[in-house]
Design a protein around this motif. Sequence first.
Motif, PDB file in Angstrom:
ATOM      1  N   TYR B 470      28.639  57.615  41.382  1.00 27.87           N
ATOM      2  CA  TYR B 470      30.000  57.313  40.936  1.00 27.87           C
ATOM      3  C   TYR B 470      31.007  57.454  42.078  1.00 27.87           C
ATOM      4  N   GLU B 471      31.692  56.396  42.380  1.00 30.42           N
ATOM      5  CA  GLU B 471      32.795  56.312  43.342  1.00 30.42           C
ATOM      6  C   GLU B 471      32.774  57.357  44.463  1.00 30.42           C
ATOM      7  N   GLY B 472      31.713  57.292  45.267  1.00 35.50           N
ATOM      8  CA  GLY B 472      31.698  58.085  46.496  1.00 35.50           C
ATOM      9  C   GLY B 472      31.260  59.531  46.334  1.00 35.50           C
ATOM     10  N   ILE B 473      30.887  59.946  45.134  1.00 32.78           N
ATOM     11  CA  ILE B 473      30.513  61.357  44.941  1.00 32.78           C
ATOM     12  C   ILE B 473      29.337  61.740  45.841  1.00 32.78           C
ATOM     13  N   GLY B 474      28.388  60.811  45.993  1.00 33.29           N
ATOM     14  CA  GLY B 474      27.240  61.111  46.838  1.00 33.29           C
ATOM     15  C   GLY B 474      27.676  61.480  48.259  1.00 33.29           C
TER      16      GLY B 474
END
Lengths: 763, 763
Positions: B470-474
């Motif tokens: 989700y939107e850059g969480i990684g």
Amino acid sequence: MKKLLSAFLMCAGLQAAAQNKPHQNLVQYVKPIIGTQRMGHTYPGATVPFGMVQLSPETDTASYELNGKYNPRVYEYCAGYQYEDKTIVGFSHTHFSGTGHSDLGDFLIMPTVGALKLNPGVADKPGSGYRSAFSHTNEVSAANYYKVKLDESNITAEMTTSTRVGFHQYTFPKSDQSHIILDLMAGIYNYPDKTVWTYVKILNDSTLVGYRQTNGWARTRNLYFAMAFNKKFMQHGFKKYDKREVYGGFWGKFNQSKNFPEIAGKQIRAYFDFKTEEGEKIKIKFALSPVSMDGAMANMQAEVPGWDFDKVKTDGQAQWEKELEKIQVNASVERKQDFYTAMYHTMINPTIYMDADGQYKGLDQNIHKAEGFTNYTTFSLWDTYRALHPLFNMIQPQRNADMVKSMMVHFEQSPERMLPVWSNSANENWCMSGYHSVSVIADAVVKGNAPFDAEKALAACVETARHRSYEGIGDYIDKGYIPDEKTGVSVSNTLEYAYDDWAIAQMAKKLGKTEIYNEFIKRSENYKNVYDPSVGFMRPKKADGTFRAKFDPLSTINEGFIEGNSWNYTLFAPQDPQGLIKLMGGNARFVRYLDSLFTMNLPDKYFAETEDITRDGIIGNYVHGNEPSHHVAYLYNWTDKPWKTQERIRMILPRMYKPTPDGLGGNDDTGQMSAWYIFSSMGFYPVAPGSVDYSIGSPSVNSATIQVGNGKTFNITVKNQSEKNVYVQKMTLNGKPYPALTLSHQDIMNGGEMVFYMSSKHK
Amino acid sequence: MKKLLSAFLMCAGLQAAAQNKPHQNLVQYVKPIIGTQRMGHTYPGATVPFGMVQLSPETDTASYELNGKYNPRVYEYCAGYQYEDKTIVGFSHTHFSGTGHSDLGDFLIMPTVGALKLNPGVADKPGSGYRSAFSHTNEVSAANYYKVKLDESNITAEMTTSTRVGFHQYTFPKSDQSHIILDLMAGIYNYPDKTVWTYVKILNDSTLVGYRQTNGWARTRNLYFAMAFNKKFMQHGFKKYDKREVYGGFWGKFNQSKNFPEIAGKQIRAYFDFKTEEGEKIKIKFALSPVSMDGAMANMQAEVPGWDFDKVKTDGQAQWEKELEKIQVNASVERKQDFYTAMYHTMINPTIYMDADGQYKGLDQNIHKAEGFTNYTTFSLWDTYRALHPLFNMIQPQRNADMVKSMMVHFEQSPERMLPVWSNSANENWCMSGYHSVSVIADAVVKGNAPFDAEKALAACVETARHRSYEGIGDYIDKGYIPDEKTGVSVSNTLEYAYDDWAIAQMAKKLGKTEIYNEFIKRSENYKNVYDPSVGFMRPKKADGTFRAKFDPLSTINEGFIEGNSWNYTLFAPQDPQGLIKLMGGNARFVRYLDSLFTMNLPDKYFAETEDITRDGIIGNYVHGNEPSHHVAYLYNWTDKPWKTQERIRMILPRMYKPTPDGLGGNDDTGQMSAWYIFSSMGFYPVAPGSVDYSIGSPSVNSATIQVGNGKTFNITVKNQSEKNVYVQKMTLNGKPYPALTLSHQDIMNGGEMVFYMSSKHK
């Protein structure tokens, strides 16, 4: 004594068993491929009797538009399959059998290998999409089993079904790029916006659910699914083809094209990727529900908990065997193929329309639970009231009663308070003439097969027949006919209403409702009001009582009739052949009229007009491929030349029914054409459903044994049977001479022995 | 003794009663018209607290396209009403309050007289359609009551609601041609294909049901209705505007345009004809359901069985009075109008999303039943986590707990296994940054308002915050920030994730989950990773760890932030003001930074960039109209100049909130702007939800009494209150000197007396 008794019981037991011995293997004679060429509009795929799932290949999903224009080929693809085609697009889960219009084809599945192609591509460009070439030499089409080799991928596709579950088995080659494509955009008669909305939700790495909402033959239709693989997919993806997606931007926070758990839209395709070993089988269970995704999942669990393809196939074929054995005929292999494929085609529609727990969607668009009956849909009643439902009253009494109950809930749930005309999937589209539900209900009541509230059913028939705002009924009640100005089918409607009214009267009589009887028996004579003695034809009549000037009794276009010309429709008073003969000038003139019908030379231009049927579907000007004439050959029985009925029937049978892909002379019409065959080949036919009498024809089988319930059988033996010996010289019933030209339903249901003595010369 | 005791109890009883005495009539101060001009995006219509129905006039249903082009005015019509407009199109049943996007406006109803016009027509051509001119002088907008005179027809329209039922009352002139139009095509932000499908079924001559399926802010949304008239209509009709209707032909067997019982399609309008006497009232009850038509009908029966308009109005206003009295302030009439309208606007969204029997549609698109809680939808969490939910924890603890339970079922039912980001009507669209559900849940847990499974809730927060895809969480997890290459909002996301992570840590600490605490308290420091000391701003950082070259801290476009520039967002570390101050160079530099923010001269070009807000919504470069700065004025409290917080708050309050249609400086954002007002005008604010501490500001009221439950009150008295005396000289709590700059939630909930001593000079 005891020993003797038990010995007797044993014999009885054995005898009972004998009546259903599976090794008779009647299933072997079922050739679903019959009628898949030209106008039969049948499909070769897998289904169980009256199953909700009809899992079959599409050789084309003819789109409504082709290069921006209407695609004339749409009509050929009513069942999604044309025998001449060289490619298969995929395998979808719902199909009409033999209808004259195109719809369904829900949830198309296609296995492929190599580079992923999500577009079907075009037939004449192999490799242009996911569709594949195939050959009939690699194709097996049997009851509840279909198999084909897909040449592009070298995948062997097999499919079978239970009532609510389609079971796919795909044998793959070794490949690191094996795919299963689920195309939610595909559909038969796939005009723009037909797919209203679709939704897919991935539950885990081998299970998904979703639904498809369409606006087609059923105007507001939702079909839910649950799909399970026997193997985890490595990854999955979606592609959405919707033109516009407002507020879709934020969804970019995920990469929704790959391994995303859900998608919704109008135009969606999904794919599932696998690695496969040589010969590895990927199995798919695909369950349907008219109610919900949970319902589909529950249906899958209830019917196919495991992964044994062969068991599902065998169970379904055992169901077919049980149904087929209700009539056991002795005839040549070809005739048995005709006969048992006809039996098969009579037991596809109507289809079961409820979840395993009894829930279904009603005409009121609410969810209901069927209490004490099985709910059915797909009622093509203009076709099926004639012979299919009478056949059910004989060999499927329980199912026919449940169909009547389904019609009754339709009536109660329909905002219009009308019995079904042409209903499908909780929607009515009022296709074709008449209100023939009343015929089906009356036939069940007069034949004593009415385990339902008959008085309530009669009331529904009466309310339907008095529905003044429906297609000219108001004028019909006031004037005794429908004025030509009111509708383009004023004559056929008047004739069919009159017959239906007679059926209501018969039911009222049986139930002792004298007032209703009097009202409707009077209405049943209205057929006489559109007969023009000056020309000797039924003819469009204007509001002022004069007949329309412009009139061509040979034409089916704009002459006041539907799917038939005046020549054929003029004979449509099955409720009163004697009255009709009188009306038409008496015996001699009537016989001449019938003879001309069968022998005249129909000018070419009229063939073009004739819907639904191949040229072979017409004998002279007698159009067997369309229903209005189905009783006509039997009308000689009311003249001094009944032998001509026997002659015509034996001429029609071999010409209209052959055990070949092109073996049907016209649309099978959800089993009506086949039901005509079953009756006629056994030597009798229900000329006027709602009467207890069948009219005698000429049997083409050597013998027939009908299971009429309670272990009883009605046995028909035909002596001196041959292609030449088409005339019935004499008959006996239970050993006694039987001079009548009619056979009563009760005589059949009591069980007994009927013997036909045939001859090459008529009496 | 006994006498004394009972006497005491009596007094206690009286005292309890006194706390809610209705004759206080706080409802009179509610002016729903506030914010209907320019950017407030509120609506003037009728609703009850958190009601499913918001019945309000549309002055335009701005279509997405205007002459084939995008219609820029769409944005003005987020709530369907603009105060400057001169005409009303009709009255629809659903509206967002103060959002920054357009949707809803379901089921538009309009009464007319004379020749039937089914098209709305255009505003500048009176009489070109069913829309009507109106004047604010003939308009009444109150809590749960709206009234207006329609100049075209001289009809007086009145409306009120219960939770699930809209109640219309139209006073007609004498006319043989009185009509009620139900427009199912109408909708706010009405782009092509937004209406996926609609259905209407007439049950009898005064009742109908149906549904509308839309693809909008909620992607797959069904809303069902039941509509009842107090008078039988003479006749009704439908008009269908669908471009194509395949298989529709047979429907011609009925005249479906007039008095036909059902219709389905994408583009439908219905009308109902009456004869009316002068002054005759036609009343309509219009019930909604997210579940089914039966559900809508049941909701109507459950909530409004009768036809007493005034009772429904009074009952709803009594509900409002009860809610408003939870905080009783002493102030001028204007300030009371500001305050109680703010209270009103904080209690519209989230809205109740279940039938009277507890059934609702879940994120899994299945129907569920809410067991033991009230299910809510419309969570605009990026806005509301800041002050709205903290306010609920204080005066609506039960509702806030139910909202958390609603978030939890959202989590469990969402295919993505994520807590809501921006969810509405069983759909998620992930609008805006962060995963602020975790803040709402943490705030409830740390403040001890958690009558739900807190450990399960923590687990859901953790699973959401670890959702790598989700939107850059990684990247955020791996690098401690989101690289600029990954998303256009990498900085604001990094900052907001860091705050949310701190909130999770606080909850974990409270629940004794040390490992989770350690993981997330560490993550909460990630805000430091996007600070560029070389320029003194938060700044987009590339994957390689270097800051992006192109950078304009004043711009909100493509600078790595959403709805805010770096100047404002650089201050977004509410969880750690001290750490932020250190990071930014210490006390003196930080004070200078804050001063500049409020006083600098923002070049014109940047105003154009600033979404959602009027020019007045900006003070210097401080953007109150957007949420990211809502805590900023309080940050002086962590410096040596807390008196500047007091000064700024008292400057912001009167500039951003006025009791006039244009009284809101920006979108009310489903109550967040109003919640800021309520806290700040009482002298404290929750700078970091998830903490038990509020930060002290400067009260603008003379006194406030907060009902904190169990009959307890927290009383705020402000001595020497005046517009000049904005500085807090000293404070006492329960009579003791109170030197702190923070006030704990527990101190409030215990009940007590807080006294502010104000002065025109700061300490």
